[in-house]
Design a protein around this motif. Structure first.
Motif, PDB file in Angstrom:
ATOM      1  N   LEU A 259       0.831  -1.206   0.000  1.00 31.85           N
ATOM      2  CA  LEU A 259       0.000   0.000   0.000  1.00 31.85           C
ATOM      3  C   LEU A 259       0.863   1.252   0.000  1.00 31.85           C
ATOM      4  O   LEU A 259       0.529   2.242  -0.670  1.00 31.85           O
ATOM      5  CB  LEU A 259      -0.924  -0.005   1.222  1.00 31.85           C
ATOM      6  CG  LEU A 259      -2.090  -0.990   1.166  1.00 31.85           C
ATOM      7  CD1 LEU A 259      -2.817  -1.024   2.502  1.00 31.85           C
ATOM      8  CD2 LEU A 259      -3.053  -0.624   0.049  1.00 31.85           C
TER       9      LEU A 259
ATOM     10  N   ARG B  46       1.647   1.953  -3.300  1.00 33.07           N
ATOM     11  CA  ARG B  46       0.438   2.019  -4.133  1.00 33.07           C
ATOM     12  C   ARG B  46       0.349   0.833  -5.104  1.00 33.07           C
ATOM     13  O   ARG B  46      -0.162   0.943  -6.206  1.00 33.07           O
ATOM     14  CB  ARG B  46       0.353   3.349  -4.887  1.00 33.07           C
ATOM     15  CG  ARG B  46       0.087   4.543  -3.989  1.00 33.07           C
ATOM     16  CD  ARG B  46      -0.102   5.807  -4.775  1.00 33.07           C
ATOM     17  NE  ARG B  46      -1.283   5.772  -5.607  1.00 33.07           N
ATOM     18  CZ  ARG B  46      -2.496   6.180  -5.225  1.00 33.07           C
ATOM     19  NH1 ARG B  46      -2.685   6.653  -4.009  1.00 33.07           N
ATOM     20  NH2 ARG B  46      -3.514   6.129  -6.049  1.00 33.07           N
TER      21      ARG B  46
ATOM     22  N   PHE C 268      -1.655  -1.798  -5.433  1.00 32.22           N
ATOM     23  CA  PHE C 268      -2.929  -2.231  -4.875  1.00 32.22           C
ATOM     24  C   PHE C 268      -3.228  -3.698  -5.167  1.00 32.22           C
ATOM     25  O   PHE C 268      -3.755  -4.413  -4.308  1.00 32.22           O
ATOM     26  CB  PHE C 268      -4.064  -1.340  -5.393  1.00 32.22           C
ATOM     27  CG  PHE C 268      -3.923   0.100  -4.985  1.00 32.22           C
ATOM     28  CD1 PHE C 268      -3.551   0.433  -3.697  1.00 32.22           C
ATOM     29  CD2 PHE C 268      -4.148   1.126  -5.883  1.00 32.22           C
ATOM     30  CE1 PHE C 268      -3.411   1.756  -3.305  1.00 32.22           C
ATOM     31  CE2 PHE C 268      -4.010   2.446  -5.514  1.00 32.22           C
ATOM     32  CZ  PHE C 268      -3.642   2.765  -4.219  1.00 32.22           C
TER      33      PHE C 268
ATOM     34  N   ARG D 291     -10.319   2.294  -3.296  1.00 31.50           N
ATOM     35  CA  ARG D 291      -9.328   3.079  -4.041  1.00 31.50           C
ATOM     36  C   ARG D 291      -9.168   2.556  -5.464  1.00 31.50           C
ATOM     37  O   ARG D 291      -8.802   3.319  -6.367  1.00 31.50           O
ATOM     38  CB  ARG D 291      -7.982   3.040  -3.316  1.00 31.50           C
ATOM     39  CG  ARG D 291      -8.014   3.762  -1.972  1.00 31.50           C
ATOM     40  CD  ARG D 291      -6.745   3.603  -1.180  1.00 31.50           C
ATOM     41  NE  ARG D 291      -5.692   4.479  -1.632  1.00 31.50           N
ATOM     42  CZ  ARG D 291      -4.498   4.597  -1.043  1.00 31.50           C
ATOM     43  NH1 ARG D 291      -4.244   3.880   0.049  1.00 31.50           N
ATOM     44  NH2 ARG D 291      -3.591   5.407  -1.509  1.00 31.50           N
TER      45      ARG D 291
ATOM     46  N   GLN E 174       0.910   9.349  -7.708  1.00 28.42           N
ATOM     47  CA  GLN E 174       0.213   8.086  -7.942  1.00 28.42           C
ATOM     48  C   GLN E 174      -1.289   8.265  -8.137  1.00 28.42           C
ATOM     49  O   GLN E 174      -2.040   7.289  -8.179  1.00 28.42           O
ATOM     50  CB  GLN E 174       0.473   7.131  -6.784  1.00 28.42           C
ATOM     51  CG  GLN E 174       1.914   6.659  -6.687  1.00 28.42           C
ATOM     52  CD  GLN E 174       2.377   5.950  -7.946  1.00 28.42           C
ATOM     53  OE1 GLN E 174       1.698   5.077  -8.463  1.00 28.42           O
ATOM     54  NE2 GLN E 174       3.529   6.331  -8.458  1.00 28.42           N
ATOM     55  N   SER E 175      -1.743   9.514  -8.286  1.00 30.83           N
ATOM     56  CA  SER E 175      -3.165   9.754  -8.537  1.00 30.83           C
ATOM     57  C   SER E 175      -3.526   9.341  -9.958  1.00 30.83           C
ATOM     58  O   SER E 175      -2.920   9.822 -10.922  1.00 30.83           O
ATOM     59  CB  SER E 175      -3.493  11.238  -8.340  1.00 30.83           C
ATOM     60  OG  SER E 175      -4.770  11.544  -8.880  1.00 30.83           O
TER      61      SER E 175
END
Length: 350
Positions: free
Chosen positions: A33, A36, A38, A68, A226-227
């Protein structure tokens, strides 16, 4: 060549998860996490749950990851199981509220939890902010503002509540006030995705300044690299401006962050169509329509690909479904008329 390698990697991780202990898997999930990663985190969390199905902490963390990743229905399932496993309400309910709003159950959320106060100020603020968003979606602006103010009282400067208050300012015609709130929040929380995206949208739509919107979104990307939503927002702006090469650059950024996210796959289909790879476009739209069978843009894009491949009957089926979703969609009617002409049905075309 990347997809088989990824599949092998995930298979190896899944095998390793079977030999690691419950605590080791939770630690590995947290490490994933932090990076990121996921999909990797999901594997480790599911591995921990396979050893201990009543591990409430893992259920809550898995739900957060699924949210997310855009899988709100999956998150809801895990949160209900976390409740059954007696997870602390202050851990479960804020996430449950977000998931309920994401699946369109805002009214149900209000009915069940509008009067709820949680044991910790932070959890109460999170819940009230989500309730404020649910009220706003239903057009109940007074109650939305009341809930947002309650969130701010529980936790001054709460990010999500500030965003809701900014949205309410926009609804009341006070774009300057909304931008001030967002700028103040972003000065404190530069990586706040919701605030940054709303600011970009206001600069684009209310201020009619796409270059300022892009500049703002670039700042958000630096703060939150990381968006996934940030390159998506930039891609949409660049696409409307006809800046195809720059748009594709943002698409590649999306693929690195969320290769299997529905928005990434949609744009993969769109670019395949633009490149006249109609078969590839069809494969992507079929995959996405299996998840979202009534999504208008997918039906239209899939129909366009079938039309270009002269599969007019298939195009007619997709366009018929599109018109059930949006009967006034003029482009769908024009395309459907063209398919009827191609299949010697002029009366239907008329």
């Amino acid at each position: 060549m990347q997809r088989p390698a990824l599949c092998i990697c995930l298979f190896v991780l899944a095998a390793c998860s079977k030999s690691a202990s419950e605590s080791e898997l939770m630690s590995l999930a947290q490490q994933a996490l932090d990076k990121r990663e996921f999909n990797v985190a999901v594997i480790h969390l599911k591995g921990a749950l396979s050893q201990n199905p009543d591990l409430a902490e893992a259920r809550v963390e898995l739900a957060k990851v699924l949210l997310r990743m855009g899988d709100a229905p999956g998150a809801l399932i895990e949160l209900r199981k976390a409740q059954e496993a007696r997870a602390p309400i202050e851990q479960v309910l804020p996430e449950l509220a977000r998931a309920m709003v994401a699946v369109g159950d805002g009214a149900k959320l209000i009915e069940q939890y509008a009067a709820t106060t949680l044991p910790t100020p932070g959890a109460t603020a999170d819940l009230k902010a989500t309730l404020a968003g649910a009220y706003a979606q239903l057009g109940q602006t007074d109650k939305a503002r009341e809930a947002a103010v309650a969130a701010m009282q529980a936790q001054p400067g709460h990010g999500a509540a500030t965003v809701v208050l900014a949205q309410l300012d926009v609804s009341a015609g006070d774009v300057d006030g909304a931008l001030r709130k967002l700028d103040e929040l972003l000065a404190r929380e530069a990586a706040n995705e919701r605030a940054g995206l709303l600011k970009g949208e206001l600069l684009l739509r209310a201020r009619k300044d796409p270059e300022a919107a892009l500049a703002s979104l670039r700042q958000l990307r630096v703060a939150n690299p990381q968006s996934l939503a940030t390159p998506l927002a930039m891609l949409n702006i660049l696409s409307r401006q006809g800046k195809n090469q720059e748009a594709r650059s943002e698409f590649e950024a999306m693929r690195k962050i969320g290769p299997r996210h529905p928005e990434t796959l949609f744009w993969q289909a769109q670019f395949a169509f633009d490149d006249k790879d109609y078969k590839g476009c069809r494969e992507m739209t079929e995959l996405l329509l299996a998840r979202s069978p009534n999504e208008l843009r997918l039906l239209m894009l899939g129909a366009a690909a079938e039309f270009e491949m002269r599969q007019y009957t298939l195009a007619q089926g997709l366009l018929g479904r599109a018109l059930k979703v949006a009967p006034d969609q003029a482009l769908a009617r024009q395309m459907l008329a063209q398919t009827f002409l191609r299949t010697a049905l002029p009366d239907k075309a008329i």
